[in-house]
Motif scaffolding. Sequence first.
Motif, PDB file in Angstrom:
ATOM      1  N   VAL A 156       5.630  43.152  -6.858  1.00  0.00           N
ATOM      2  CA  VAL A 156       5.623  42.114  -5.799  1.00  0.00           C
ATOM      3  C   VAL A 156       4.543  42.899  -4.493  1.00  0.00           C
ATOM      4  N   ARG A 157       3.413  41.864  -4.301  1.00  0.00           N
ATOM      5  CA  ARG A 157       2.668  42.372  -3.443  1.00  0.00           C
ATOM      6  C   ARG A 157       2.551  41.197  -2.327  1.00  0.00           C
ATOM      7  N   LEU A 158       2.986  41.647  -0.829  1.00  0.00           N
ATOM      8  CA  LEU A 158       3.249  40.799   0.260  1.00  0.00           C
ATOM      9  C   LEU A 158       1.897  40.518   0.744  1.00  0.00           C
ATOM     10  N   SER A 159       1.822  39.266   1.341  1.00  0.00           N
ATOM     11  CA  SER A 159       0.609  38.832   1.980  1.00  0.00           C
ATOM     12  C   SER A 159       0.882  38.703   3.396  1.00  0.00           C
ATOM     13  N   THR A 207       8.766  34.506   0.929  1.00  0.00           N
ATOM     14  CA  THR A 207       7.782  35.178   1.982  1.00  0.00           C
ATOM     15  C   THR A 207       6.528  35.184   1.053  1.00  0.00           C
ATOM     16  N   GLY A 210       5.248  40.503   5.395  1.00  0.00           N
ATOM     17  CA  GLY A 210       3.928  41.018   5.195  1.00  0.00           C
ATOM     18  C   GLY A 210       3.243  41.916   6.407  1.00  0.00           C
ATOM     19  N   LYS A 216       1.749  32.969  -6.986  1.00  0.00           N
ATOM     20  CA  LYS A 216       1.649  33.044  -5.739  1.00  0.00           C
ATOM     21  C   LYS A 216       2.651  32.286  -4.849  1.00  0.00           C
ATOM     22  N   PRO A 246       9.036  44.909  -0.279  1.00  0.00           N
ATOM     23  CA  PRO A 246       8.530  44.094  -1.240  1.00  0.00           C
ATOM     24  C   PRO A 246       9.584  44.336  -2.610  1.00  0.00           C
ATOM     25  N   ALA A 262       3.577  35.931  -0.934  1.00  0.00           N
ATOM     26  CA  ALA A 262       3.331  37.191  -1.836  1.00  0.00           C
ATOM     27  C   ALA A 262       2.937  36.781  -3.136  1.00  0.00           C
ATOM     28  N   GLU A 263       2.266  37.731  -3.822  1.00  0.00           N
ATOM     29  CA  GLU A 263       1.945  37.769  -5.227  1.00  0.00           C
ATOM     30  C   GLU A 263       2.915  38.269  -6.063  1.00  0.00           C
TER      31      GLU A 263
END
Length: 599
Positions: free
Chosen positions: A20-23, A406, A28, A418, A389, A408-409
């Motif tokens: 989980v990568r927050l944008s 939120t 984020g 996404k 995340p 994120a990817e």
Amino acid sequence: MANPVLPSSGVLSPLGLDAVRLSPGFWGDRVALNREVTIAHCQEWEEREGWIGNFRGERPRRGREFSDSEIYKLLEAMAWADHPGLPALAEIVAGAQEGDGYLNTRWSGSRYTDLEWGHELYCYGHLIQAGVARLRTHGEDTLTRVAVRAADHVCRRFMEGTQTCGHPVIEMALVELYRVTGTERYLEMARRFVERRGLPALADIPFGRAYYQDDLPVRQAQVFRGHVVRALYLASGVVDVAVETGDEELLKAVEAQWERTVARRTHLTGGMGSRHADESFGEDYELPPDRAYNETCASIASVMLSHRLLLATGDVRYADLAERTLYNMLATGVALDGRSFFYANPLQVRVPAVPLDGVNHAPEGGLRSPWFDVSCCPNNIARTLASLPAYVATATADGIQIHHPTPAEIRHGELAVKVETGYPWDGAVTVRALTGGRGRIALRVPAWAAGARLTHRGEVREVAPGYAVADGPWRTGDELRLELPIAPRWTFPDRRVDALRGSAAVERGPLVYCAESVADEPPLGDLAARVAPPVEHHVDGVVELEVAASLGGGEQSGWPYGHEPDGRPSGADAGLRLVPYHRWGNRGPATMRVWLPVG
């Protein structure tokens, strides 16, 4: 997997920081600020206060008996954030460890002579959690070796007998170390610590044994009680033990305690703790807005517990409480600049706080401070935001579940998506497939969101609170759109909450709102709001609200009681501006109230 909680079984499997990568967005932005500002801020203050110097052997020793734990929380934050300052700080800590694994800058030479208040095992718990974070994000190094040696020392010293610690936390730390290493003795040590509590295992104290949950065995308790952080850390460790040992009775006991506590001992913001004297829950329906304690650390512990129960059971109500607590407690605990913090979080402040030489050492709420004599909250915020995340989404064999919308990817197996949303300001959540693949996507629909709509492949359908589910297969570019009805709503208290009778609060989406008065703005002590639809004002990307209210204007008699019901204030009706609770106190000392008298 880079995850603070990684059970071997349960209905849901967590997705970690590597999945989980927050944008940029609500969370984020805060996670980025935490890495860039808050972690360094905490390290600077720990050096200034001499707490890091304690590990170098500097004398006299400085800080409270548990100050070692703050360095360990900071190390955990650094581990999750992949912060470059970790190796050097870990070397300083390692230099203080004794040959048999013992490590404590306060009690070396008089080990374990005050298990009720000494916090030695508590400090180990945070050290071990930092070590687990480092193992899962980096692999073996100085910090992980220090943590393992400390855990082995604890097992040798405490495996036999009946002793435990006055402040729980080592229980969940040992279980997580078992999960990452496979070493059975860590799980067994945690299980024994859990089963000893309430036999009793500790001496009585003026607050009573309920203060540190030693009045009853865990299985017999009906509700969380005593010191809130201790109770919630213990419950988190109990869930961990129950899951890893397959003890369904133990898990059900915590579920029942959580349910009663949420129904009777939890504030609108998700905060827990009504008494300042012993930082405790209070009795059922004892929920005063002005004297609410609601420690920031307690809110973090509540999120930890809710997340564990969500993973174990899949029950959406745990995610609902976690969301309420994240937006209205965790986000409130740190200022918008990432450099000052709330310790206590009342729902009403009658008198603006007075700064004390730039540091508010009295953590009563009302003014964020850059540091405290007891600075558990800043470091707890830092480690929680660094690992946030990992709380966003989970997986099962048939797909992914997004609990906290939120930007994120998210990746799991062959499926990558996404998430695009303006939540919590906007109720639209779009999930777009970045890759093709099979799998079911489930989006949480909060309990307040009756009338939500889901659009999938051109079909629009209403979805009830719970989870909105759509099945694949998915092709690159496919979209799923959830629309949550995020209009403002009035909320009324249970009649049994004496302190709140005759009042109401306003919520919008997951956010609780409050009235705030700074400087020469009108005071909030005498007002009556009208229960009518609030008006929205969009200000720099933030939604503020306005409600009709009468503000003061009457003369006070010499006696504050009478023979007729008190009427509305005699002042003219005016618009009362409400701000999200998590944003209050950023403009300087202020008065504030969440619950508004209505009439």
